[in-house]
Design a protein around this motif. Structure first.
Motif, PDB file in Angstrom:
ATOM      1  N   GLY A  56      -1.582 -14.280 -18.581  1.00 40.89           N
ATOM      2  CA  GLY A  56      -1.653 -15.448 -17.946  1.00 40.89           C
ATOM      3  C   GLY A  56      -3.147 -15.237 -16.304  1.00 40.89           C
ATOM      4  N   MET A  57      -3.395 -13.651 -16.766  1.00 41.36           N
ATOM      5  CA  MET A  57      -4.147 -13.364 -14.787  1.00 41.36           C
ATOM      6  C   MET A  57      -4.746 -12.156 -15.702  1.00 41.36           C
ATOM      7  N   VAL A  58      -5.955 -12.271 -15.235  1.00 39.72           N
ATOM      8  CA  VAL A  58      -6.922 -11.066 -15.319  1.00 39.72           C
ATOM      9  C   VAL A  58      -7.080 -10.323 -14.137  1.00 39.72           C
ATOM     10  N   ILE A  59      -6.370  -8.563 -13.834  1.00 39.26           N
ATOM     11  CA  ILE A  59      -7.006  -8.008 -12.736  1.00 39.26           C
ATOM     12  C   ILE A  59      -8.805  -7.650 -13.087  1.00 39.26           C
ATOM     13  N   THR A  60      -9.486  -7.142 -12.521  1.00 43.05           N
ATOM     14  CA  THR A  60     -10.571  -6.931 -12.520  1.00 43.05           C
ATOM     15  C   THR A  60     -10.657  -5.062 -12.144  1.00 43.05           C
ATOM     16  N   ALA A  61     -11.772  -4.128 -12.180  1.00 43.75           N
ATOM     17  CA  ALA A  61     -12.200  -3.167 -12.579  1.00 43.75           C
ATOM     18  C   ALA A  61     -11.841  -3.232 -10.887  1.00 43.75           C
ATOM     19  N   CYS A  62     -11.512  -2.086 -10.119  1.00 44.00           N
ATOM     20  CA  CYS A  62     -12.079  -1.490  -8.904  1.00 44.00           C
ATOM     21  C   CYS A  62     -12.902  -1.980  -8.187  1.00 44.00           C
ATOM     22  N   ALA A  63     -13.124  -2.643  -7.210  1.00 40.61           N
ATOM     23  CA  ALA A  63     -14.532  -2.751  -7.057  1.00 40.61           C
ATOM     24  C   ALA A  63     -14.634  -1.977  -5.294  1.00 40.61           C
ATOM     25  N   ASN A  64     -15.229  -1.183  -5.024  1.00 40.64           N
ATOM     26  CA  ASN A  64     -15.119  -0.411  -3.942  1.00 40.64           C
ATOM     27  C   ASN A  64     -15.792  -1.295  -3.090  1.00 40.64           C
ATOM     28  N   VAL A  65     -15.113  -1.281  -1.496  1.00 37.23           N
ATOM     29  CA  VAL A  65     -15.455  -2.391  -0.581  1.00 37.23           C
ATOM     30  C   VAL A  65     -16.271  -1.386   0.414  1.00 37.23           C
ATOM     31  N   THR A  66     -16.530  -0.077   0.564  1.00 35.75           N
ATOM     32  CA  THR A  66     -17.420   0.385   1.062  1.00 35.75           C
ATOM     33  C   THR A  66     -18.172   1.306  -0.112  1.00 35.75           C
ATOM     34  N   PRO A  67     -19.458   1.997   0.526  1.00 35.17           N
ATOM     35  CA  PRO A  67     -20.896   2.870  -0.536  1.00 35.17           C
ATOM     36  C   PRO A  67     -19.952   4.098  -0.770  1.00 35.17           C
ATOM     37  N   GLY A  74     -20.911   2.930 -12.740  1.00 31.43           N
ATOM     38  CA  GLY A  74     -20.696   1.780 -13.423  1.00 31.43           C
ATOM     39  C   GLY A  74     -20.042   1.685 -12.877  1.00 31.43           C
ATOM     40  N   GLN A  75     -18.407   1.778 -11.320  1.00 32.08           N
ATOM     41  CA  GLN A  75     -18.317   0.889 -10.782  1.00 32.08           C
ATOM     42  C   GLN A  75     -18.729  -0.038  -9.788  1.00 32.08           C
ATOM     43  N   PRO A  76     -17.908  -1.696  -9.789  1.00 32.10           N
ATOM     44  CA  PRO A  76     -18.131  -2.743  -9.322  1.00 32.10           C
ATOM     45  C   PRO A  76     -17.630  -2.601  -7.493  1.00 32.10           C
ATOM     46  N   SER A  77     -18.714  -3.119  -6.993  1.00 32.26           N
ATOM     47  CA  SER A  77     -18.412  -3.119  -5.896  1.00 32.26           C
ATOM     48  C   SER A  77     -19.106  -4.412  -4.979  1.00 32.26           C
ATOM     49  N   HIS A 146     -13.130   1.523  11.066  1.00 32.62           N
ATOM     50  CA  HIS A 146     -14.420  -0.008   9.910  1.00 32.62           C
ATOM     51  C   HIS A 146     -13.865   0.251   7.975  1.00 32.62           C
ATOM     52  N   ILE A 147     -12.984   1.239   7.709  1.00 34.14           N
ATOM     53  CA  ILE A 147     -12.775   0.896   6.320  1.00 34.14           C
ATOM     54  C   ILE A 147     -11.683  -0.367   6.287  1.00 34.14           C
ATOM     55  N   ILE A 148     -10.925  -0.437   7.540  1.00 38.46           N
ATOM     56  CA  ILE A 148      -9.244  -1.177   6.977  1.00 38.46           C
ATOM     57  C   ILE A 148     -10.538  -2.586   7.297  1.00 38.46           C
ATOM     58  N   ASP A 149     -11.138  -2.882   8.640  1.00 37.24           N
ATOM     59  CA  ASP A 149     -12.284  -3.893   7.990  1.00 37.24           C
ATOM     60  C   ASP A 149     -13.365  -4.153   6.941  1.00 37.24           C
ATOM     61  N   SER A 150     -13.288  -2.903   6.376  1.00 34.95           N
ATOM     62  CA  SER A 150     -14.270  -3.679   4.766  1.00 34.95           C
ATOM     63  C   SER A 150     -13.339  -3.671   3.947  1.00 34.95           C
ATOM     64  N   PHE A 151     -12.104  -3.704   4.015  1.00 34.85           N
ATOM     65  CA  PHE A 151     -11.257  -4.523   3.298  1.00 34.85           C
ATOM     66  C   PHE A 151     -11.030  -5.822   3.488  1.00 34.85           C
ATOM     67  N   LYS A 152     -10.865  -6.368   5.259  1.00 35.17           N
ATOM     68  CA  LYS A 152     -11.048  -7.306   5.508  1.00 35.17           C
ATOM     69  C   LYS A 152     -12.184  -8.328   4.577  1.00 35.17           C
ATOM     70  N   GLU A 153     -13.678  -7.553   4.685  1.00 32.19           N
ATOM     71  CA  GLU A 153     -14.798  -8.889   4.092  1.00 32.19           C
ATOM     72  C   GLU A 153     -14.375  -8.329   2.767  1.00 32.19           C
ATOM     73  N   ALA A 154     -14.244  -7.007   1.815  1.00 31.94           N
ATOM     74  CA  ALA A 154     -14.351  -7.649   0.754  1.00 31.94           C
ATOM     75  C   ALA A 154     -13.327  -8.949   0.637  1.00 31.94           C
ATOM     76  N   ALA A 155     -12.163  -9.029   1.151  1.00 35.00           N
ATOM     77  CA  ALA A 155     -11.329 -10.042   0.928  1.00 35.00           C
ATOM     78  C   ALA A 155     -11.855 -11.240   0.729  1.00 35.00           C
ATOM     79  N   ARG A 156     -12.948 -11.474   2.264  1.00 38.05           N
ATOM     80  CA  ARG A 156     -13.705 -12.622   2.562  1.00 38.05           C
ATOM     81  C   ARG A 156     -14.754 -12.767   1.346  1.00 38.05           C
TER      82      ARG A 156
END
Length: 372
Positions: A56-67, A74-77, A146-156
């Motif tokens: 039905g859907m694929v949830i990807t490996a977790c991608a980090n929102v900040t360095p 090998g984590q996606p960013s 900053h991290i909260i805002d980084s999650f917002k930017e990740a969603a964008r």
């Protein structure tokens, strides 16, 4: 397909109106195969898309929102706009299989790896010590913002990359989980103390992600949240604290909760009726307004059907898809008796398993069944 398995391929519609073509989900699998800078590799695209058919859907490996949130080799960013082109290839490759693509977004907190992050500066809700040595420091208020805002930017960025949704990773001892846990959060400011204050960070992240989505989407977009319902530590999260978290999340217009478990039918230990499974208790708490994804040791078609028949609307599969990428295809074609249960090393190439993941599997014998 046998009639009894037809429910696994029935469409499902999320609260926001988005529909998927079945009840089975590719669980987020750490594959250790993104490029060193976090951009998407051909290896991971091949690995994931090989396992996407009839799901039905694929949830990807977790991608980090900040360095400083990177927790795996090998984590996606999803921390930079430069990550968007690769993420777009990943999303479109999944969607080409007729499957919805969900990007899981994440910060490792104290589980970030020092050698992978800037200056080895590991951060967490509170200072963390191990064997008398400090291994993580408490975040400042400015860094939290900053991290909260980084999650917002990740969603964008997920929207701009063409994904169908995002899943906020609030489970498995990573940063959001750390903030809510009375074991790992020892703060005494607005971000720690009682349940309400410890909830402040994960709820702020949810609100920020919603804002990042709403500002950029042109069509309905799926928003999920992953959580771990209990911790072994004292003080630690019990089902009672998880009910408080779930009650807060129910007010946020989410499309699903993904319950991270090793065993999908595991029973509660603390904070609720121990004769009931955690999934049963959470289903009672969420009702029909907030759908659940269950995961954990779902190996066979019968396992998936049993979970569905217990009222779990969506069932995530991980290890068995590593062993047999055509798991769902075989069920749909009535060939469930042909599903492979052990990886054959001599046929390594057919599995399209990234080298990094293969190395981890070999080093952790028993995690994924393998034979010569």
């Amino acid at each position: 397909m046998k009639n009894k398995f037809k429910p696994l391929f029935e469409p499902f519609t999320f609260p926001n109106g988005v529909s998927i073509n079945g009840r089975m989900v590719v669980a987020p699998m750490t594959h250790f195969s993104s490029h060193e800078d976090g951009t998407i590799s051909k290896e991971e695209i091949d690995f994931i898309t090989a396992r996407s058919s009839e799901m039905g859907m694929v949830i990807t490996a977790c991608a980090n929102v900040t360095p400083d949130g990177k927790a795996f080799e090998g984590q996606p960013s999803v921390a930079r706009d430069e990550d968007i082109p690769g993420l777009k290839k990943l999303a479109s490759s999944i969607q080409a299989k007729g499957t919805k693509a969900i990007l899981q977004i994440h910060h490792g907190g104290s589980q970030a790896l020092p050698h992978l992050i800037p200056n080895g500066d590991v951060v967490a809700p509170s200072d963390v010590f191990k064997d008398g040595k400090q291994i993580a420091r408490a975040l400042t208020e400015e860094e939290i913002t900053h991290i909260i805002d980084s999650f917002k930017e990740a969603a964008r960025r997920a929207v701009q990359a063409g994904f169908d949704g995002v899943e906020i990773h609030g489970a498995n001892g990573y940063l959001l989980h750390q903030f809510y846990s009375p074991y790992s959060n020892q703060r005494t400011d607005q971000w720690g103390g009682n349940d309400e204050k410890r909830l402040a960070f994960p709820i702020a992240v949810v609100d920020a992600v919603k804002e990042g989505i709403e500002k950029h989407v042109t069509k309905p977009f799926i928003l999920g949240y992953r959580l771990s319902p209990e911790e072994p530590e004292t003080p630690g999260l019990t089902m009672a604290e998880t009910f408080t978290l779930v009650d807060a999340l129910k007010t946020k217009g989410l499309d699903y909760l993904h319950i991270s478990l090793m065993e999908i039918d595991a029973k509660a230990r603390r904070g609720a009726d121990p004769s009931k499974t955690r999934m049963e208790l959470l289903k009672e708490r969420c009702g029909d307004e907030l759908p659940l994804i269950g995961v954990g040791s779902v190996i066979t078609a019968e396992d998936a059907l049993n979970a569905y028949n217990q009222g779990i609307p969506l069932i995530a599969i991980a290890r068995e898809l590593i062993v047999d990428p055509d798991w769902a295809v075989k069920i749909k074609q009535g060939r469930e008796n042909e599903i492979e249960t052990v990886i054959k090393r001599r046929q390594k190439d057919k599995y399209l398993i990234p080298e990094g993941l293969w190395t981890v599997m070999e080093a952790n014998q028993g995690w994924v069944p393998m034979e010569d």
